[in-house]
Design an enzyme around this catalytic site. Structure first.
Site, PDB file in Angstrom:
ATOM      1  N   LYS A  87      33.214  30.127  -8.220  1.00 43.70           N
ATOM      2  CA  LYS A  87      33.672  28.745  -8.055  1.00 43.70           C
ATOM      3  C   LYS A  87      34.720  28.451  -9.104  1.00 43.70           C
ATOM      4  CE  LYS A  87      32.471  25.100  -5.537  1.00 43.70           C
ATOM      5  NZ  LYS A  87      31.724  25.157  -4.272  1.00 43.70           N
TER       6      LYS A  87
ATOM      7  N   LYS B 178      33.161  34.614  -3.450  1.00 39.32           N
ATOM      8  CA  LYS B 178      33.661  33.522  -2.616  1.00 39.32           C
ATOM      9  C   LYS B 178      33.238  32.189  -3.198  1.00 39.32           C
ATOM     10  CE  LYS B 178      35.754  32.662   1.309  1.00 39.32           C
ATOM     11  NZ  LYS B 178      36.509  31.631   0.554  1.00 39.32           N
TER      12      LYS B 178
ATOM     13  N   LYS C 201      23.913  30.761  -1.484  1.00 38.63           N
ATOM     14  CA  LYS C 201      24.347  30.277  -0.171  1.00 38.63           C
ATOM     15  C   LYS C 201      24.833  31.432   0.695  1.00 38.63           C
ATOM     16  CE  LYS C 201      26.933  26.644  -0.670  1.00 38.63           C
ATOM     17  NZ  LYS C 201      28.041  25.671  -0.799  1.00 38.63           N
TER      18      LYS C 201
ATOM     19  N   HIS D 192      27.422  41.311  -6.793  1.00 35.80           N
ATOM     20  CA  HIS D 192      26.632  42.320  -6.067  1.00 35.80           C
ATOM     21  C   HIS D 192      27.329  42.675  -4.761  1.00 35.80           C
ATOM     22  CE1 HIS D 192      25.361  38.583  -4.192  1.00 35.80           C
ATOM     23  NE2 HIS D 192      24.822  39.275  -3.202  1.00 35.80           N
TER      24      HIS D 192
ATOM     25  N   SER E 163      34.743  30.184   6.640  1.00 33.68           N
ATOM     26  CA  SER E 163      35.659  30.904   5.746  1.00 33.68           C
ATOM     27  C   SER E 163      35.537  32.410   5.981  1.00 33.68           C
ATOM     28  CB  SER E 163      35.314  30.620   4.280  1.00 33.68           C
ATOM     29  OG  SER E 163      35.928  29.441   3.842  1.00 33.68           O
TER      30      SER E 163
HETATM   31  N1  GLU Z   1      33.652  24.905  -1.271  1.00 37.30           N
HETATM   32  C1  GLU Z   1      32.836  25.201  -0.164  1.00 37.30           C
HETATM   33  C2  GLU Z   1      31.381  25.393  -0.599  1.00 37.30           C
HETATM   34  O1  GLU Z   1      30.955  24.878  -1.593  1.00 37.30           O
HETATM   35  C3  GLU Z   1      33.372  26.354   0.652  1.00 37.30           C
HETATM   36  C4  GLU Z   1      33.416  27.670  -0.031  1.00 37.30           C
HETATM   37  C5  GLU Z   1      34.155  28.743   0.778  1.00 37.30           C
HETATM   38  O2  GLU Z   1      34.483  28.513   1.921  1.00 37.30           O
HETATM   39  O3  GLU Z   1      34.357  29.806   0.207  1.00 37.30           O
HETATM   40  O4  GLU Z   1      30.589  25.990   0.077  1.00 37.30           O
END
Ligand code: GLU
Length: 495
Positions: A126, A90, A114, A85, A383
């Site tokens: 992911k 990320k 998140k 969306h 990030s």
């Molecule tokens: N792996 C981390 C998380 O689960 C960081 C993800 C990121 O910074 O894109 O939130």
């Protein structure tokens, strides 16, 4: 009277144990879906939108070979895209033998929620590689990582405007630097190449404060929680973080920084740390720096002198404490131990450490849980700052810092001139001048942006939790806020 209440307690415990035994544990992915369903049942989404948001859009599985030690080694990796969306998507890349498609999809879904909750403008993704990084030397790891990055970049699953990975379990700055370089070699004319991945070392396009970010976020989340006495009372606690007894499970990057900041800056007492080879217990508080460097040198906690070593770490998870911080794997608090958890509250530093079944048991015991999608969002928040920095090609604060200093200098000079007239009693106090004049550098700005983000997201979650009678826990509130935002984004696009 005493006997009666003892009998009543016994009966209640027996009944609970029987009920728990009849429950079956859900997988991580099912847990995420169940928690999602709990929230959408309380929402009024457009027909079909619920399914559109819940499903994982795609998962790419790649198998590739790397020639090492005289033969070809085949590896399996995944990159799941849960929601587009907003783009780029990320989410981290995990290196572990337990990586599988279901896990990648559950973690990608959590990334969507998140990012929505902390208002970082990303979809959720992911990835993971099924590998035990300890089995390979640095050169081998570099070749494996570059090859994996090549496979993902070839399909735009690493790309500054499509999909931006980051560190996760088993990966860190080193892997991100290799990934960034691999992408840059494949895209020599892309001026934004550095924004293809975050969590890079500062000298390779990274940002100050990214390594500590998730642990720092846990600290800011707890500080915000303790700013609301009403919420603190839900955990049957009072006051501030000062003196609170904390148990941390997993002293990796996230657990270490959370424990360090809480004990060194907020007066919390870390009474136990649980690692893969047992736990360290010290009721007067552990020295986290010392424990951290012991683990670095010896690979575990065994042999550390200034604490009691308990072989069976899982028992220490049940130790009585004020705040339990699971900061390692998913599913560590589950149907088999939830009933015996003796913490006043839990903050989920890891992704998915409490299964859906355990969540239900802890809710029935009124143990507040600060949910993963909020608690560990510090990583993706910083990030985001790194990605923006890469796209703007300039370090935060570079243009303003000296100018701000100069303006502050005007005031200080003026105050000093006035105090010269008024006499010694009116002179500026101690280190006021130095502190006031010190302009914020990148690290201060990153921390301030992170603190602001964690406060804002807690307040959004809290608003839903407190204002609705049908929302009785922070997790459901977090899901509602996140899903509402994702839904508005889909609706605005006309989907
Ligand atoms: N792996 C981390 C998380 O689960 C960081 C993800 C990121 O910074 O894109 O939130």
């Amino acid at each position: 009277m005493l006997l009666l209440s003892w009998l009543q307690n016994l009966a209640a415990n027996l009944w609970r144990s029987l009920m728990n035994a009849s429950r079956t544990e859900t997988t991580f992915r099912e847990s995420v879906d169940l928690m999602f369903n709990r929230a959408v049942a309380l929402m009024d989404l457009a027909p079909g939108l619920e399914d559109k948001i819940r499903v994982c859009n795609s998962t790419y599985t790649v198998r590739f070979g790397v020639k090492m030690r005289g033969s070809i080694h085949t590896f399996t990796g995944y990159r799941s895209v849960h929601s587009e969306h907003l783009e780029p998507c990320k989410g981290g890349i995990r290196y572990s033998l337990s990586v599988n498609q279901d896990e990648a999809e559950a973690l990608a879904a959590l990334m969507t929620y998140k990012c929505a909750l902390v208002e970082t403008p990303f979809g959720g993704s992911k990835g993971g590689l099924r590998i035990d990084p300890r089995e390979y030397d640095v050169d081998e790891m570099e070749r494996i990582t570059r090859r994996f990055a090549y496979e993902l970049a070839k399909r735009d699953l690493i790309h500054p405007s499509q999909n931006v990975p980051a560190p996760d379990m088993g990966t860190g700055e080193r892997e991100m630097a290799w990934i960034a370089d691999q992408y840059a070699r494949m895209n020599t004319t892309d001026i934004n190449a550095r924004a293809c991945v975050t969590g890079k070392p500062p000298h390779a396009g990274g940002i100050q404060g990214r390594v500590e970010a998730t642990g720092r976020g846990i600290q800011y989340a707890l500080q915000e929680f303790f700013r609301h006495p009403e919420d603190v009372a839900e955990a049957r606690l009072s006051g501030t973080l000062d003196g609170k007894r904390v148990v941390v499970q997993g002293l990796g990057n996230v657990g270490f920084h959370a424990a360090k900041f809480l004990s060194e800056e907020d007066g919390a007492i870390v009474v136990a740390v649980i690692e893969h080879d047992g736990a360290l217990v010290c009721d007067d508080g552990l020295d986290i720096e010392a424990v951290g460097s012991w683990i670095k040198r010896h690979g575990g906690v065994t042999g550390y002198a200034d604490a009691i070593h308990v072989k069976d770490g899982s028992k220490v998870l049940e130790k009585e404490c004020d705040i339990l911080i699971p900061a390692a794997l998913e599913g560590v608090i589950n149907l088999s131990n939830a009933d015996r958890i003796n913490a006043a509250m839990i903050i989920e530093a890891a992704n998915g450490p409490v299964t859906a079944g355990a969540d239900e048991i802890l809710r029935s015991k009124s143990v507040p849980i600060i949910p993963d999608m909020y608690a560990n969002a510090g990583g993706v928040t910083v990030s985001y700052f790194e990605w923006v920095k890469n796209l703007s090609h300039i370090r935060f604060g570079r243009m303003q810092r000296r100018q701000e200093e100069a303006r502050h200098m005007l005031i200080v000079n003026e105050l000093e001139r006035l105090s010269d007239h008024l006499g010694d009693d009116w002179s500026l106090r101690g280190d006021f001048k130095e502190k006031y004049l010190r302009g914020a550098g990148e690290l201060e700005l990153v921390r301030s942006g992170l603190d602001d983000t964690m406060r804002g997201a807690y307040q959004a979650m809290r608003e839903t939790w407190r204002s609705r009678n049908d929302v009785t826990d922070l997790r459901t509130a977090a899901y509602i806020v996140a899903i509402e935002r994702v839904a508005s984004s889909y609706e605005a696009k006309g989907l």
